[in-house]
Design an enzyme around this catalytic site. Structure first.
Site, PDB file in Angstrom:
ATOM      1  N   TYR A   1     -15.017 -11.710  -0.197  1.00  0.00           N
ATOM      2  CA  TYR A   1     -15.788 -10.494  -0.520  1.00  0.00           C
ATOM      3  C   TYR A   1     -16.986 -10.825  -1.402  1.00  0.00           C
ATOM      4  CZ  TYR A   1     -11.976  -7.893   1.549  1.00  0.00           C
ATOM      5  OH  TYR A   1     -11.057  -7.409   2.439  1.00  0.00           O
TER       6      TYR A   1
ATOM      7  N   ASP B   1      -6.789  -2.757  -7.249  1.00  0.00           N
ATOM      8  CA  ASP B   1      -7.356  -3.422  -6.076  1.00  0.00           C
ATOM      9  C   ASP B   1      -7.602  -4.882  -6.412  1.00  0.00           C
ATOM     10  OD1 ASP B   1      -8.425  -2.468  -3.303  1.00  0.00           O
ATOM     11  OD2 ASP B   1      -9.764  -4.048  -3.976  1.00  0.00           O
TER      12      ASP B   1
ATOM     13  N   ARG C   1      -3.418   6.500   1.237  1.00  0.00           N
ATOM     14  CA  ARG C   1      -3.930   7.718   1.890  1.00  0.00           C
ATOM     15  C   ARG C   1      -2.978   8.402   2.845  1.00  0.00           C
ATOM     16  NH1 ARG C   1      -9.362   4.623   3.377  1.00  0.00           N
ATOM     17  NH2 ARG C   1      -7.692   3.096   3.608  1.00  0.00           N
TER      18      ARG C   1
ATOM     19  N   ARG D   1       0.821  -1.228   0.000  1.00  0.00           N
ATOM     20  CA  ARG D   1       0.000   0.000   0.000  1.00  0.00           C
ATOM     21  C   ARG D   1       0.848   1.267   0.000  1.00  0.00           C
ATOM     22  NH1 ARG D   1      -5.585  -0.682   2.112  1.00  0.00           N
ATOM     23  NH2 ARG D   1      -6.217  -2.546   0.990  1.00  0.00           N
TER      24      ARG D   1
END
Ligand code: CP3
Length: 358
Positions: A155, A78, A32, A28
């Site tokens: 998921y 992703d 962010r 990652r």
């Protein structure tokens, strides 16, 4: 054609070849915690809009490389692009994580699944890979990736993130043949997707099995490792005259490293709950190891970060086959300067582990 690689430390370390120091990248690394990432995401409008725009995906992929002396770029995308391409209705709600509008729960749901064509349904990812590779100009290798079939499957069946995995485990114990049928479709989709990434320029591959650690030893073997081994057997492992190393990462999979080492990958990701010395002994030189600083160490002061980097390097010890990384993705509230301190410490402290003995 493409520029020669100026820095191939990652590829060499993943193949357990000698390097003058330990290469380093961060899971990652485009994310962010970086203000420039947040600015580009705001420009895109949403996370999914960022993923599906090759120019912006390329821009954020390169951001951490402008800031830090990293030894790899990782495609910005992703693991849920595959269920997205399967038209299951993927959404990312701000601060809530992913949601799948039409979860896969019944035999009819499984029968309706199809293997997306990377050249059309996942075109935006393949275009991003080609663009990133061009923009990198041979600075460092580009890592392509996908989720493990089990992790992507969680998921798809749960309809989003889960703590307990009730729905998929209900299917696993109640209707195992149905779950296998779903995982086979996801596995075929993943192989085609990874092969398309390699054809477009990815120079190493990583499979993220974030939720394999939620399984028992027997179900891990049957429902996760088995499909990763199938991927290892089927993906392109050589391109442009060079080996394309494959890394498998099961978070919480420390106890299964010996079995993982026999699955056909070149390297294994290790989280911070297993010492690299233990992992190295357990895998007996069959694979390289990638990891494994606890991402929360980056909350501490630079002096502490340096000491913890030293501990990870010492735990792997002398010799080849270590890629420094976090044990999982970097947290969004980490100070970017602290990531820089970690990387600087790897540069400063790792050469001593690569000098000739004696
Ligand atoms: O490593 C990299 O820099 C490449 C980019 C990357 C992302 N996701 C970007 C992302 C990679 C390799 C992933 C993989 C991924 N995605 C995994 C496996 C690895 C892991 O971290 O365990 C999983 C389980 C996912 C699914 C996913 N995507 C979740 C659960 C979330 C929400 C969690 C969160 O932090 O909010 C995402 C969103 C996501 N993927 C973000 C990023 C940068 C945050 C989205 C944002 O900008 O708001």
């Amino acid at each position: 054609m493409s520029a020669p690689l100026a820095n191939d430390l990652l590829l060499r370390a993943l193949l357990r070849e000698p390097t003058p120091r330990t290469p380093v990248w961060m899971m990652r690394q485009a994310g962010r915690y970086l203000p420039e990432y947040r600015a580009t995401r705001a420009k895109a409008g949403s996370f999914l809009a960022l993923c599906t725009n090759p120019e912006l995906a390329c821009e954020v992929t390169l951001q951490p490389l402008e800031r830090y002396p990293l030894d790899a770029a990782i495609l910005f995308s992703d693991i849920l692009t595959i269920p997205h391409a399967m038209k299951l209705g993927l959404e990312f709600e701000a601060g809530e994580g992913p949601k799948i509008a039409r979860p896969v729960r019944t035999a009819a749901d499984v029968d309706a699944l199809f293997v997306p064509d990377p050249a059309s349904d996942l075109r935006y990812v393949i275009d991003a890979v080609a663009l990133i590779r061009r923009e990198l100009g041979g600075r460092v290798p580009l890592i392509g990736f996908a989720g493990s079939p089990w992790t992507v499957g969680t998921y798809m069946v749960e309809g989003g993130g889960s703590r307990t995995f009730d729905h998929i485990k209900r299917m696993m114990y109640g209707e195992p043949a149905l779950l296998h049928k779903m995982l086979e479709v996801v596995t075929r989709a993943t192989i085609e997707y990874l092969n398309a990434q390699v054809a477009a320029g990815a120079q190493a591959l990583m499979v993220f099995d974030t939720w394999g650690g939620a399984l028992s030893p027997a179900t891990y073997r049957e429902f996760s490792l088995r499909y990763m081994a199938y991927i290892a057997a089927e993906v392109t492992r050589e391109n442009e005259g060079r080996r394309v190393p494959l890394v498998l990462f099961t978070k919480g999979g420390g106890a299964w490293l010996p079995e993982m080492a026999a699955a056909g990958a070149d390297a294994l990701g290790v989280d911070w709950t297993t010492d690299l010395a233990t992992a190295r002994a357990a895998t007996a030189g069959k694979v390289a190891l990638q990891g494994n600083l606890d991402p929360c160490v980056l909350y501490a002061a630079p002096k502490v970060i340096e000491a913890e980097v030293a501990r990870v390097l010492a735990s792997f010890g002398h010799g080849e086959g270590h890629v420094f990384n976090l044990g999982h993705g970097i947290h969004q509230d980490v100070d970017p300067a602290h990531a820089g301190a970690m990387i600087a410490a790897v540069h400063a402290l790792s050469p001593q582990y690569h000098r000739e003995e004696g």
